[in-house]
Design an enzyme around this catalytic site. Structure first.
Site, PDB file in Angstrom:
ATOM      1  N   GLU A  94       0.826  -1.199   0.000  1.00  0.00           N
ATOM      2  CA  GLU A  94       0.000   0.000   0.000  1.00  0.00           C
ATOM      3  C   GLU A  94       0.867   1.258   0.000  1.00  0.00           C
ATOM      4  O   GLU A  94       1.970   1.271   0.549  1.00  0.00           O
ATOM      5  CB  GLU A  94      -0.933  -0.014   1.213  1.00  0.00           C
ATOM      6  N   CYS A 107       3.529   8.525   0.863  1.00  0.00           N
ATOM      7  CA  CYS A 107       4.126   7.620   1.841  1.00  0.00           C
ATOM      8  C   CYS A 107       4.295   6.272   1.145  1.00  0.00           C
ATOM      9  O   CYS A 107       3.309   5.613   0.809  1.00  0.00           O
ATOM     10  CB  CYS A 107       3.207   7.521   3.062  1.00  0.00           C
ATOM     11  N   CYS A 114       6.929  -6.924   7.061  1.00  0.00           N
ATOM     12  CA  CYS A 114       8.073  -6.378   7.797  1.00  0.00           C
ATOM     13  C   CYS A 114       8.543  -7.413   8.809  1.00  0.00           C
ATOM     14  O   CYS A 114       7.743  -8.163   9.361  1.00  0.00           O
ATOM     15  CB  CYS A 114       7.641  -5.103   8.525  1.00  0.00           C
ATOM     16  N   CYS A 118       6.953  -4.757  15.360  1.00  0.00           N
ATOM     17  CA  CYS A 118       6.504  -3.762  16.351  1.00  0.00           C
ATOM     18  C   CYS A 118       5.069  -4.115  16.757  1.00  0.00           C
ATOM     19  O   CYS A 118       4.221  -4.364  15.895  1.00  0.00           O
ATOM     20  CB  CYS A 118       6.555  -2.359  15.767  1.00  0.00           C
ATOM     21  N   CYS A 121       1.828  -2.309  15.329  1.00  0.00           N
ATOM     22  CA  CYS A 121       1.760  -2.054  13.891  1.00  0.00           C
ATOM     23  C   CYS A 121       1.123  -3.237  13.163  1.00  0.00           C
ATOM     24  O   CYS A 121       1.569  -4.377  13.311  1.00  0.00           O
ATOM     25  CB  CYS A 121       3.171  -1.794  13.375  1.00  0.00           C
ATOM     26  N   GLY A 159       7.205  -1.862   5.880  1.00  0.00           N
ATOM     27  CA  GLY A 159       8.604  -2.292   5.844  1.00  0.00           C
ATOM     28  C   GLY A 159       9.550  -1.351   6.563  1.00  0.00           C
ATOM     29  O   GLY A 159       9.208  -0.218   6.884  1.00  0.00           O
ATOM     30  N   GLU A 160      10.750  -1.873   6.827  1.00  0.00           N
ATOM     31  CA  GLU A 160      11.801  -1.111   7.509  1.00  0.00           C
ATOM     32  C   GLU A 160      12.874  -0.751   6.469  1.00  0.00           C
ATOM     33  O   GLU A 160      13.599  -1.634   5.977  1.00  0.00           O
ATOM     34  CB  GLU A 160      12.388  -1.974   8.643  1.00  0.00           C
ATOM     35  N   SER A 191      12.412   6.713   7.200  1.00  0.00           N
ATOM     36  CA  SER A 191      12.216   6.385   8.619  1.00  0.00           C
ATOM     37  C   SER A 191      12.954   5.093   8.965  1.00  0.00           C
ATOM     38  O   SER A 191      13.270   4.285   8.087  1.00  0.00           O
ATOM     39  CB  SER A 191      10.727   6.223   8.925  1.00  0.00           C
ATOM     40  N   SER A 213      11.999   6.063  14.661  1.00  0.00           N
ATOM     41  CA  SER A 213      10.849   5.666  15.485  1.00  0.00           C
ATOM     42  C   SER A 213      11.354   5.368  16.887  1.00  0.00           C
ATOM     43  O   SER A 213      12.085   4.407  17.084  1.00  0.00           O
ATOM     44  CB  SER A 213      10.192   4.405  14.912  1.00  0.00           C
ATOM     45  N   HIS A 215       9.372   6.086  20.316  1.00  0.00           N
ATOM     46  CA  HIS A 215       8.178   5.583  21.011  1.00  0.00           C
ATOM     47  C   HIS A 215       8.313   5.350  22.512  1.00  0.00           C
ATOM     48  O   HIS A 215       7.286   5.335  23.214  1.00  0.00           O
ATOM     49  CB  HIS A 215       7.621   4.312  20.347  1.00  0.00           C
ATOM     50  N   HIS A 289      -3.511   4.965  16.393  1.00  0.00           N
ATOM     51  CA  HIS A 289      -4.782   4.628  15.744  1.00  0.00           C
ATOM     52  C   HIS A 289      -5.176   3.230  16.175  1.00  0.00           C
ATOM     53  O   HIS A 289      -4.533   2.255  15.785  1.00  0.00           O
ATOM     54  CB  HIS A 289      -4.638   4.721  14.226  1.00  0.00           C
ATOM     55  N   CYS A 332      -0.847   5.951  10.133  1.00  0.00           N
ATOM     56  CA  CYS A 332       0.372   5.277  10.581  1.00  0.00           C
ATOM     57  C   CYS A 332       0.078   3.942  11.245  1.00  0.00           C
ATOM     58  O   CYS A 332      -0.788   3.852  12.106  1.00  0.00           O
ATOM     59  CB  CYS A 332       1.090   6.139  11.618  1.00  0.00           C
TER      60      CYS A 332
HETATM   61 FE1  SF4 Z   1       7.881  -2.643  10.488  1.00  0.00          FE
HETATM   62 FE2  SF4 Z   1       7.580   0.011  10.746  1.00  0.00          FE
HETATM   63 FE3  SF4 Z   1       5.582  -1.645  11.379  1.00  0.00          FE
HETATM   64 FE4  SF4 Z   1       7.739  -1.580  12.938  1.00  0.00          FE
HETATM   65  S1  SF4 Z   1       6.284   0.117  12.586  1.00  0.00           S
HETATM   66  S2  SF4 Z   1       6.675  -3.429  12.213  1.00  0.00           S
HETATM   67  S3  SF4 Z   1       9.343  -1.233  11.411  1.00  0.00           S
HETATM   68  S4  SF4 Z   1       6.449  -1.350   9.342  1.00  0.00           S
END
Ligand code: SF4
Length: 343
Positions: A94, A107, A114, A118, A121, A159-160, A191, A213, A215, A289, A332
């Protein structure tokens, strides 16, 4: 044995020079290819009309231009659009288009799923299905109707980025080099959760903005949210960032999602100020969210305001990022790459 065809989209000038040298094409052909791919953005080798017919025929044997249109577009009440692109075998990613007054930000995703896991997420809960190529990343810009309106790109989708650093650097190169789109690196933000080897390369090889990131500033608490803390602790990430210059063109920001009762009191704010002391940076607060997949609640508005004011009073520029596209799960942490009704 049949040659595997090369996706020309996403190739750097250097890679195209190597391809041309291997084929006995003149060196300047690589520059012509870049112009067709990135300045004129053609979708077919046959349209590269200043190349000889023989060159075009050979290129068609060896290569293709990986342009793929989105199979679905969902439009939010606030004008945000979420595109679904087919990638790899049967998977989808997406991409979110976010128009604002005088800006339009895209974005983009850099992986299918990923590995980082996290806990807040949705992408992270889906597991990892593969890396995108630089061409797959650039296609997300080139194959939407709003391309000409784009002012900024952020690598904050699925993804990272530092876990797919070769493709991300090649895509950033195509966006910001004179042989590519020629954008200022200030228009691109990448990011990361802090994968140190990839981050090191990004810092050395790119001038694009960086968003980390964070947090939670408390190591044990951060690890509960972000398993990556175990392999790459925040203090090591910050130590690396302190070796670079941040007061010039390149901007450093930290993303801080506000979770009710987890990381949103003034004790956390004080520890955050302490952790970032001496770094020229800003902090972006993000409202969490809520989704059925994640066992967290968002902070109360008054708590967020208090946290933000504390940071600002203590010398850290702190903004609250506006929530966009929540009604279409484009905000996000909500990107899932599900095909759903596109079937
Ligand atoms: Fe991957 Fe980013 Fe989600 Fe963490 S926040 S699981 S790095 S997509």
């Amino acid at each position: 044995m049949r040659e595997v065809k090369v996706n020309l989209l996403g190739q750097t000038l250097e890679q195209l020079q190597e391809l041309c040298a291997a084929e006995g094409f003149p060196r300047f052909t690589a520059k012509q290819l870049c112009d067709w791919l990135y300045k004129k953005r053609v979708d077919s080798i046959d349209r590269m009309t200043n190349l000889s017919l023989a060159q075009r025929a050979r290129l068609n044997e060896l290569a293709y231009i990986g342009r793929e249109f989105p199979v679905r577009c969902q439009v939010s009440g606030d004008g945000t659009k979420k595109y679904l692109f087919p990638v790899l075998d049967g998977h989808f990613i997406e991409t979110v288009y976010i128009p604002d007054d005088d800006r339009a930000t895209l974005c983009v995703s850099c992986q299918v799923g990923c590995k980082m896991g996290c806990r807040f997420c949705v992408t992270g809960q889906q597991g990892f299905h593969g890396n995108l190529s630089a061409g797959d990343i650039l296609n997300q810009l080139f194959s939407i109707p709003e391309f000409e309106h784009l002012t900024n790109v952020v690598f904050m989708g699925m993804g990272e980025p530092m876990d797919n650093i070769d493709a991300v650097l090649a895509a950033c190169g195509a966006l910001t080099s004179s042989w590519g789109l020629g954008w200022s690196p200030k228009r691109v933000t990448v990011s990361t959760v802090g994968i140190i080897p990839g981050l090191q390369r990004f810092l050395d090889e790119s001038q694009c903005h960086l968003a980390v990131s964070l947090h939670n500033p408390v190591p044990q608490e951060r690890q509960q949210l972000m398993p990556v803390q175990k392999a790459f602790p925040l203090n090591e990430v910050l130590a690396l960032l302190r070796k670079y210059e941040w007061s010039g063109q390149r901007r450093l920001s930290f993303e801080y999602t506000m979770f009710r009762g987890l990381n949103d009191d003034l004790g956390n704010a004080a520890k955050l100020v302490e952790a970032l002391r001496g770094l020229d940076c800003r902090v972006n607060l993000i409202r969490f969210h809520e989704s059925p997949e994640a066992p967290f609640k968002t902070s109360m508005p008054a708590t967020i305001k208090q946290f933000q004011d504390y940071l600002n009073r203590n010398g850290i520029v702190c903004t609250l990022r506006a929530s966009r596209g929540q009604d279409i799960d484009a905000a996000c942490g909500l990107l899932a790459g599900r095909k759903g009704q596109a079937d």
